[in-house]
Design a protein around this motif. Structure first.
Motif, PDB file in Angstrom:
ATOM      1  N   ALA A 232       0.825  -1.204   0.000  1.00  0.00           N
ATOM      2  CA  ALA A 232       0.000   0.000   0.000  1.00  0.00           C
ATOM      3  C   ALA A 232       0.861   1.255   0.000  1.00  0.00           C
ATOM      4  O   ALA A 232       0.607   2.199  -0.748  1.00  0.00           O
ATOM      5  CB  ALA A 232      -0.925  -0.004   1.216  1.00  0.00           C
ATOM      6  N   TRP A 233       1.907   1.273   0.819  1.00  0.00           N
ATOM      7  CA  TRP A 233       2.804   2.429   0.831  1.00  0.00           C
ATOM      8  C   TRP A 233       3.549   2.549  -0.493  1.00  0.00           C
ATOM      9  O   TRP A 233       3.787   3.653  -0.982  1.00  0.00           O
ATOM     10  CB  TRP A 233       3.796   2.334   1.983  1.00  0.00           C
ATOM     11  CG  TRP A 233       3.197   2.657   3.302  1.00  0.00           C
ATOM     12  CD1 TRP A 233       3.005   1.798   4.346  1.00  0.00           C
ATOM     13  CD2 TRP A 233       2.675   3.918   3.722  1.00  0.00           C
ATOM     14  NE1 TRP A 233       2.397   2.452   5.396  1.00  0.00           N
ATOM     15  CE2 TRP A 233       2.183   3.757   5.039  1.00  0.00           C
ATOM     16  CE3 TRP A 233       2.562   5.165   3.121  1.00  0.00           C
ATOM     17  CZ2 TRP A 233       1.608   4.802   5.759  1.00  0.00           C
ATOM     18  CZ3 TRP A 233       1.985   6.201   3.840  1.00  0.00           C
ATOM     19  CH2 TRP A 233       1.522   6.014   5.132  1.00  0.00           C
ATOM     20  N   GLY A 234       3.920   1.415  -1.071  1.00  0.00           N
ATOM     21  CA  GLY A 234       4.615   1.442  -2.359  1.00  0.00           C
ATOM     22  C   GLY A 234       3.750   2.016  -3.460  1.00  0.00           C
ATOM     23  O   GLY A 234       4.207   2.853  -4.258  1.00  0.00           O
ATOM     24  N   TYR A 235       2.492   1.595  -3.536  1.00  0.00           N
ATOM     25  CA  TYR A 235       1.587   2.124  -4.562  1.00  0.00           C
ATOM     26  C   TYR A 235       1.342   3.615  -4.366  1.00  0.00           C
ATOM     27  O   TYR A 235       1.293   4.379  -5.325  1.00  0.00           O
ATOM     28  CB  TYR A 235       0.247   1.399  -4.547  1.00  0.00           C
ATOM     29  CG  TYR A 235       0.343  -0.084  -4.762  1.00  0.00           C
ATOM     30  CD1 TYR A 235       1.218  -0.614  -5.699  1.00  0.00           C
ATOM     31  CD2 TYR A 235      -0.435  -0.953  -4.019  1.00  0.00           C
ATOM     32  CE1 TYR A 235       1.314  -1.982  -5.872  1.00  0.00           C
ATOM     33  CE2 TYR A 235      -0.347  -2.315  -4.197  1.00  0.00           C
ATOM     34  CZ  TYR A 235       0.537  -2.825  -5.125  1.00  0.00           C
ATOM     35  OH  TYR A 235       0.620  -4.162  -5.298  1.00  0.00           O
TER      36      TYR A 235
ATOM     37  N   PRO B  32       4.600   9.701 -16.847  1.00  0.00           N
ATOM     38  CA  PRO B  32       3.807   8.459 -16.761  1.00  0.00           C
ATOM     39  C   PRO B  32       4.606   7.370 -16.066  1.00  0.00           C
ATOM     40  O   PRO B  32       5.817   7.282 -16.197  1.00  0.00           O
ATOM     41  CB  PRO B  32       3.527   8.110 -18.221  1.00  0.00           C
ATOM     42  CG  PRO B  32       4.590   8.802 -18.985  1.00  0.00           C
ATOM     43  CD  PRO B  32       4.980  10.024 -18.207  1.00  0.00           C
ATOM     44  N   TYR B  33       3.900   6.576 -15.331  1.00  0.00           N
ATOM     45  CA  TYR B  33       4.515   5.454 -14.632  1.00  0.00           C
ATOM     46  C   TYR B  33       3.955   4.176 -15.224  1.00  0.00           C
ATOM     47  O   TYR B  33       2.754   4.041 -15.389  1.00  0.00           O
ATOM     48  CB  TYR B  33       4.206   5.515 -13.136  1.00  0.00           C
ATOM     49  CG  TYR B  33       4.594   4.259 -12.411  1.00  0.00           C
ATOM     50  CD1 TYR B  33       5.918   3.999 -12.137  1.00  0.00           C
ATOM     51  CD2 TYR B  33       3.642   3.327 -12.052  1.00  0.00           C
ATOM     52  CE1 TYR B  33       6.281   2.835 -11.494  1.00  0.00           C
ATOM     53  CE2 TYR B  33       4.002   2.165 -11.412  1.00  0.00           C
ATOM     54  CZ  TYR B  33       5.320   1.928 -11.134  1.00  0.00           C
ATOM     55  OH  TYR B  33       5.681   0.765 -10.514  1.00  0.00           O
TER      56      TYR B  33
ATOM     57  N   ARG C 258       4.482  10.081  -9.430  1.00  0.00           N
ATOM     58  CA  ARG C 258       3.874  10.382 -10.723  1.00  0.00           C
ATOM     59  C   ARG C 258       3.286  11.788 -10.726  1.00  0.00           C
ATOM     60  O   ARG C 258       3.439  12.535 -11.677  1.00  0.00           O
ATOM     61  CB  ARG C 258       2.776   9.364 -11.037  1.00  0.00           C
ATOM     62  CG  ARG C 258       2.019   9.684 -12.323  1.00  0.00           C
ATOM     63  CD  ARG C 258       0.809   8.830 -12.460  1.00  0.00           C
ATOM     64  NE  ARG C 258       1.168   7.517 -12.963  1.00  0.00           N
ATOM     65  CZ  ARG C 258       0.290   6.601 -13.325  1.00  0.00           C
ATOM     66  NH1 ARG C 258      -0.994   6.848 -13.250  1.00  0.00           N
ATOM     67  NH2 ARG C 258       0.684   5.442 -13.763  1.00  0.00           N
ATOM     68  N   GLN C 259       2.602  12.161  -9.639  1.00  0.00           N
ATOM     69  CA  GLN C 259       2.001  13.490  -9.559  1.00  0.00           C
ATOM     70  C   GLN C 259       3.059  14.585  -9.487  1.00  0.00           C
ATOM     71  O   GLN C 259       2.909  15.637 -10.102  1.00  0.00           O
ATOM     72  CB  GLN C 259       1.083  13.585  -8.344  1.00  0.00           C
ATOM     73  CG  GLN C 259      -0.170  12.775  -8.469  1.00  0.00           C
ATOM     74  CD  GLN C 259      -0.991  12.802  -7.186  1.00  0.00           C
ATOM     75  OE1 GLN C 259      -0.659  13.494  -6.234  1.00  0.00           O
ATOM     76  NE2 GLN C 259      -2.068  12.034  -7.171  1.00  0.00           N
TER      77      GLN C 259
ATOM     78  N   PHE D  88      -4.711   9.614  -1.777  1.00  0.00           N
ATOM     79  CA  PHE D  88      -4.746   8.494  -2.720  1.00  0.00           C
ATOM     80  C   PHE D  88      -4.956   7.163  -2.009  1.00  0.00           C
ATOM     81  O   PHE D  88      -5.729   6.323  -2.471  1.00  0.00           O
ATOM     82  CB  PHE D  88      -3.459   8.468  -3.544  1.00  0.00           C
ATOM     83  CG  PHE D  88      -3.442   7.395  -4.595  1.00  0.00           C
ATOM     84  CD1 PHE D  88      -4.258   7.489  -5.706  1.00  0.00           C
ATOM     85  CD2 PHE D  88      -2.625   6.296  -4.463  1.00  0.00           C
ATOM     86  CE1 PHE D  88      -4.259   6.506  -6.675  1.00  0.00           C
ATOM     87  CE2 PHE D  88      -2.623   5.301  -5.426  1.00  0.00           C
ATOM     88  CZ  PHE D  88      -3.438   5.408  -6.535  1.00  0.00           C
ATOM     89  N   MET D  89      -4.296   6.967  -0.888  1.00  0.00           N
ATOM     90  CA  MET D  89      -4.447   5.700  -0.171  1.00  0.00           C
ATOM     91  C   MET D  89      -5.878   5.536   0.333  1.00  0.00           C
ATOM     92  O   MET D  89      -6.460   4.461   0.233  1.00  0.00           O
ATOM     93  CB  MET D  89      -3.458   5.590   0.982  1.00  0.00           C
ATOM     94  CG  MET D  89      -3.436   4.198   1.576  1.00  0.00           C
ATOM     95  SD  MET D  89      -2.251   3.962   2.902  1.00  0.00           S
ATOM     96  CE  MET D  89      -0.714   4.308   2.129  1.00  0.00           C
TER      97      MET D  89
END
Length: 135
Positions: free
Chosen positions: A32-35, A48-49, A42-43, A75-76
């Motif tokens: 979750a932290w990685g995403y 783009p990722y 990206r922001q 986001f999370m």
């Protein structure tokens, strides 16, 4: 002993779904932290990722987050909300499938039991990638 109202059994599967929405996990795992870190990168960079690891989950989260009219959550939190929604959707599909084999009351109880299992609760209340493919 008082009898329950006739509509009460229909609410049974919604109890776990309400818990998914009302009690999201506040101890996110490393994925979750990685995403979330990838999304923030990206922001910040505007680049783009692309990663083949959980590609559809991350891209779906990114696109849906960008379409929000107001950024009322991070986001999370948004991805936990999405997972809670898909957790409820998967329970609804499970209920419709069990109706083919069981009567309505049994299907409702089975759906409640499945929705109350650790695996479904964990992935529906956490920012993980495994609940969306189930739905």
């Amino acid at each position: 002993m008082r009898r329950l109202p006739g509509w009460f059994p229909a609410l049974l599967p919604f109890i776990p779904v309400a818990l998914y929405f009302l009690l999201p996990n506040h101890n996110p795992g490393s994925d979750a932290w990685g995403y979330t870190a990838l999304e923030l990168k990206r922001q910040a960079q505007g680049t783009p990722y692309f990663s083949p690891h959980h590609l559809l989950f991350h891209e779906f989260g990114h696109l849906s987050y960008r379409l929000l009219p107001a950024k009322f959550m991070d986001f999370m939190g948004w991805m936990q909300f999405i997972n809670a929604f898909f957790g409820g959707l998967s329970l609804w599909f499970f209920y419709k499938i069990t109706l083919h084999s069981f009567d309505k009351k049994t299907a409702l109880v089975l759906t409640f039991m499945v929705g109350s299992t650790f695996g479904i609760i964990r992935f529906a209340a956490e920012k993980e990638t495994l609940i969306i493919p189930i739905a």
